[in-house]
Design a protein around this motif. Sequence first.
Motif, PDB file in Angstrom:
ATOM      1  N   LEU A 280     -15.666-111.126  -2.801  1.00  0.00           N
ATOM      2  CA  LEU A 280     -16.390-109.916  -2.415  1.00  0.00           C
ATOM      3  C   LEU A 280     -17.879-110.041  -2.721  1.00  0.00           C
ATOM      4  O   LEU A 280     -18.713-109.483  -1.990  1.00  0.00           O
ATOM      5  N   ALA A 281     -18.224-110.778  -3.760  1.00  0.00           N
ATOM      6  CA  ALA A 281     -19.638-110.967  -4.092  1.00  0.00           C
ATOM      7  C   ALA A 281     -20.396-111.616  -2.939  1.00  0.00           C
ATOM      8  O   ALA A 281     -21.544-111.256  -2.649  1.00  0.00           O
ATOM      9  N   ALA A 282     -19.758-112.565  -2.251  1.00  0.00           N
ATOM     10  CA  ALA A 282     -20.412-113.209  -1.111  1.00  0.00           C
ATOM     11  C   ALA A 282     -20.532-112.242   0.062  1.00  0.00           C
ATOM     12  O   ALA A 282     -21.540-112.248   0.784  1.00  0.00           O
ATOM     13  N   VAL A 283     -19.514-111.407   0.267  1.00  0.00           N
ATOM     14  CA  VAL A 283     -19.604-110.378   1.313  1.00  0.00           C
ATOM     15  C   VAL A 283     -20.772-109.446   1.020  1.00  0.00           C
ATOM     16  O   VAL A 283     -21.570-109.118   1.910  1.00  0.00           O
ATOM     17  N   ASP A 284     -20.893-109.024  -0.236  1.00  0.00           N
ATOM     18  CA  ASP A 284     -21.958-108.092  -0.611  1.00  0.00           C
ATOM     19  C   ASP A 284     -23.332-108.729  -0.456  1.00  0.00           C
ATOM     20  O   ASP A 284     -24.277-108.089   0.031  1.00  0.00           O
ATOM     21  N   GLU A 285     -23.463-109.993  -0.854  1.00  0.00           N
ATOM     22  CA  GLU A 285     -24.749-110.680  -0.679  1.00  0.00           C
ATOM     23  C   GLU A 285     -25.118-110.752   0.798  1.00  0.00           C
ATOM     24  O   GLU A 285     -26.284-110.554   1.174  1.00  0.00           O
ATOM     25  N   GLY A 286     -24.132-111.061   1.645  1.00  0.00           N
ATOM     26  CA  GLY A 286     -24.399-111.112   3.078  1.00  0.00           C
ATOM     27  C   GLY A 286     -24.827-109.767   3.623  1.00  0.00           C
ATOM     28  O   GLY A 286     -25.756-109.679   4.442  1.00  0.00           O
ATOM     29  N   LEU A 287     -24.188-108.701   3.168  1.00  0.00           N
ATOM     30  CA  LEU A 287     -24.591-107.363   3.591  1.00  0.00           C
ATOM     31  C   LEU A 287     -26.030-107.087   3.182  1.00  0.00           C
ATOM     32  O   LEU A 287     -26.811-106.515   3.955  1.00  0.00           O
ATOM     33  N   GLY A 288     -26.402-107.521   1.980  1.00  0.00           N
ATOM     34  CA  GLY A 288     -27.780-107.340   1.536  1.00  0.00           C
ATOM     35  C   GLY A 288     -28.781-108.065   2.415  1.00  0.00           C
ATOM     36  O   GLY A 288     -29.855-107.535   2.731  1.00  0.00           O
ATOM     37  N   ARG A 289     -28.441-109.269   2.828  1.00  0.00           N
ATOM     38  CA  ARG A 289     -29.335-110.028   3.712  1.00  0.00           C
ATOM     39  C   ARG A 289     -29.473-109.337   5.071  1.00  0.00           C
ATOM     40  O   ARG A 289     -30.565-109.281   5.648  1.00  0.00           O
ATOM     41  N   ILE A 290     -28.365-108.814   5.565  1.00  0.00           N
ATOM     42  CA  ILE A 290     -28.405-108.131   6.862  1.00  0.00           C
ATOM     43  C   ILE A 290     -29.235-106.859   6.768  1.00  0.00           C
ATOM     44  O   ILE A 290     -30.066-106.566   7.646  1.00  0.00           O
ATOM     45  N   MET A 291     -29.067-106.101   5.698  1.00  0.00           N
ATOM     46  CA  MET A 291     -29.843-104.877   5.531  1.00  0.00           C
ATOM     47  C   MET A 291     -31.325-105.192   5.377  1.00  0.00           C
ATOM     48  O   MET A 291     -32.190-104.468   5.896  1.00  0.00           O
ATOM     49  N   ALA A 292     -31.649-106.291   4.685  1.00  0.00           N
ATOM     50  CA  ALA A 292     -33.044-106.697   4.548  1.00  0.00           C
ATOM     51  C   ALA A 292     -33.646-107.050   5.912  1.00  0.00           C
ATOM     52  O   ALA A 292     -34.802-106.716   6.204  1.00  0.00           O
ATOM     53  N   ALA A 293     -32.853-107.722   6.763  1.00  0.00           N
ATOM     54  CA  ALA A 293     -33.334-108.062   8.108  1.00  0.00           C
ATOM     55  C   ALA A 293     -33.584-106.804   8.931  1.00  0.00           C
ATOM     56  O   ALA A 293     -34.575-106.714   9.665  1.00  0.00           O
ATOM     57  N   LEU A 294     -32.690-105.829   8.812  1.00  0.00           N
ATOM     58  CA  LEU A 294     -32.879-104.571   9.538  1.00  0.00           C
ATOM     59  C   LEU A 294     -34.113-103.829   9.030  1.00  0.00           C
ATOM     60  O   LEU A 294     -34.852-103.220   9.818  1.00  0.00           O
ATOM     61  N   GLU A 295     -34.343-103.881   7.732  1.00  0.00           N
ATOM     62  CA  GLU A 295     -35.541-103.243   7.170  1.00  0.00           C
ATOM     63  C   GLU A 295     -36.805-103.921   7.685  1.00  0.00           C
ATOM     64  O   GLU A 295     -37.790-103.259   8.034  1.00  0.00           O
ATOM     65  N   GLN A 296     -36.773-105.240   7.755  1.00  0.00           N
ATOM     66  CA  GLN A 296     -37.936-105.982   8.243  1.00  0.00           C
ATOM     67  C   GLN A 296     -38.224-105.643   9.705  1.00  0.00           C
ATOM     68  O   GLN A 296     -39.378-105.571  10.126  1.00  0.00           O
ATOM     69  N   GLN A 297     -37.176-105.391  10.468  1.00  0.00           N
ATOM     70  CA  GLN A 297     -37.337-104.988  11.872  1.00  0.00           C
ATOM     71  C   GLN A 297     -37.812-103.543  12.004  1.00  0.00           C
ATOM     72  O   GLN A 297     -38.236-103.123  13.081  1.00  0.00           O
ATOM     73  N   GLY A 298     -37.671-102.789  10.924  1.00  0.00           N
ATOM     74  CA  GLY A 298     -37.957-101.360  10.996  1.00  0.00           C
ATOM     75  C   GLY A 298     -36.846-100.564  11.636  1.00  0.00           C
ATOM     76  O   GLY A 298     -37.062 -99.442  12.107  1.00  0.00           O
TER      77      GLY A 298
END
Length: 475
Positions: A280-298
């Motif tokens: 689950l830790a890897a799933v959560d890290e991946g979710l964090g990366r995806i959310m960071a990408a969405l934030e960068q896109q605005g």
Amino acid sequence: MDPSSPRTPLTLGLVLWLFAGAVGASAQERPNILLVVVDDLRFDDFGAAGHPFSRTPNIDRLAREGASFQNMFATTPLCSPSRANILTGLYTRRHGILDNTERGPRSHELQTFAQRLEASGYNTGFIGKWHMGNDPTPRSGFDAWVAMKGQGEAIDPQLYENGQLARVTGYVTDIFTERALRFIGEKRTRPFLLMLSHKALHPNVIQQADGTVISIGEGGFIPADRHKKLYANATPPRRKNYGVPPRGKPALERRIEGVAPLGPATVTADETIRDRLRMLAAVDEGLGRIMAALEQQGSIDKTVIMVVGDNGYFYGEHGLSEERRLAYEESIRLPLLVRYPPKVPIGSRPTAQALTIDIAPTILDLAAAKPLDGIDGRSVVPLFAAKGTPEGWRRSFLIEYNTDIVFPRMLKMGYDAVRNERYKYIRYRELEGMNELYDLQEDPFELRNLHDLASALGLRQRMEGELAALLKPVS
């Protein structure tokens, strides 16, 4: 204005341009949809649910900044049927994905929310574990497709993408995250749907050609190398029914040749639980990366982010180990977290019943897309800001399971069950005199079966009536 005026075409052109712009703006106001399905994720596996050591900061962020449903349930607690419940909004007996055996041809025929979104102008993608049969080829409704064959592998999985099945080097959760980032990062002029369906937290398995699991494969639950020492020696929390022999549950007390009686000796090993949480830790890290990408896109606040499990899992409750399928709370209760600031109040904790069959209508509601016809689920959008259970909302639901041959203990264990806000009634289809009835308010850990008590006769009859009413429209 004189129709022969040379300015008329320009004015008409301007009007048409403005109209097209308005339509485009309206389309752009529809949210992106990110649906993350985590295999076998329990309702209490993450930090925001109160877990004492599971590190899930990004899942916890969804709970903090959005809605965390307190009464979310699987209507069939088994992978393949539950995924079809999520996609179609239908109970299992209606969509036909009855178990985990080869259901590939039928899964090509399903009417899903993805088809509706694609038809309404969404750019749609599927990445991960489809797991309705072994066929990894694209399903209708998805423009982009990356899928495993059957259960797939945790390390160096075979993926069907770009029209072919090929082995990809790496850890499967990280690979899916990379593919998701690639999809989200594409330049587009329309909203997207991405269904990211993880293999985690499922173990490696050995399968027959029809998809039936023969056994847990080498390595069992496999975390990423970077997480293999995470939570070393941490003791998982124990529920009050942990290791308790199933007294008063005739279906579980049956003596089955070669199968040990349930009790303290048959609980899930602590290291197995830790390995699942490491996955689950890897799933959560991946979710964090995806959310960071969405934030960068605005675009993060323009994206519905939804995380759900497909079914629960037993960590030794009632002595049950590494299993789900049964109608007990640990198997049917799920997490559902939704972040979407325009419609989801920060930190909300809806308490009304939400189900896997509600995911499809909810997504279509949020996307202002055409609903699926004749489904059993309902959009949970009205629950986001609701206090308690709104007038007219369901107060009971159907749980169903079809006998399969994977685990000896589950032979002849098909059932239909009803759970309402206080009671649960389980009626086994093939086992006579073994039904179960629980008062979840007085007995939340389902330790006392009331079914055969004379004092519970009226209650049993009422619950039988509730079950009959639920079965009638879906039979």
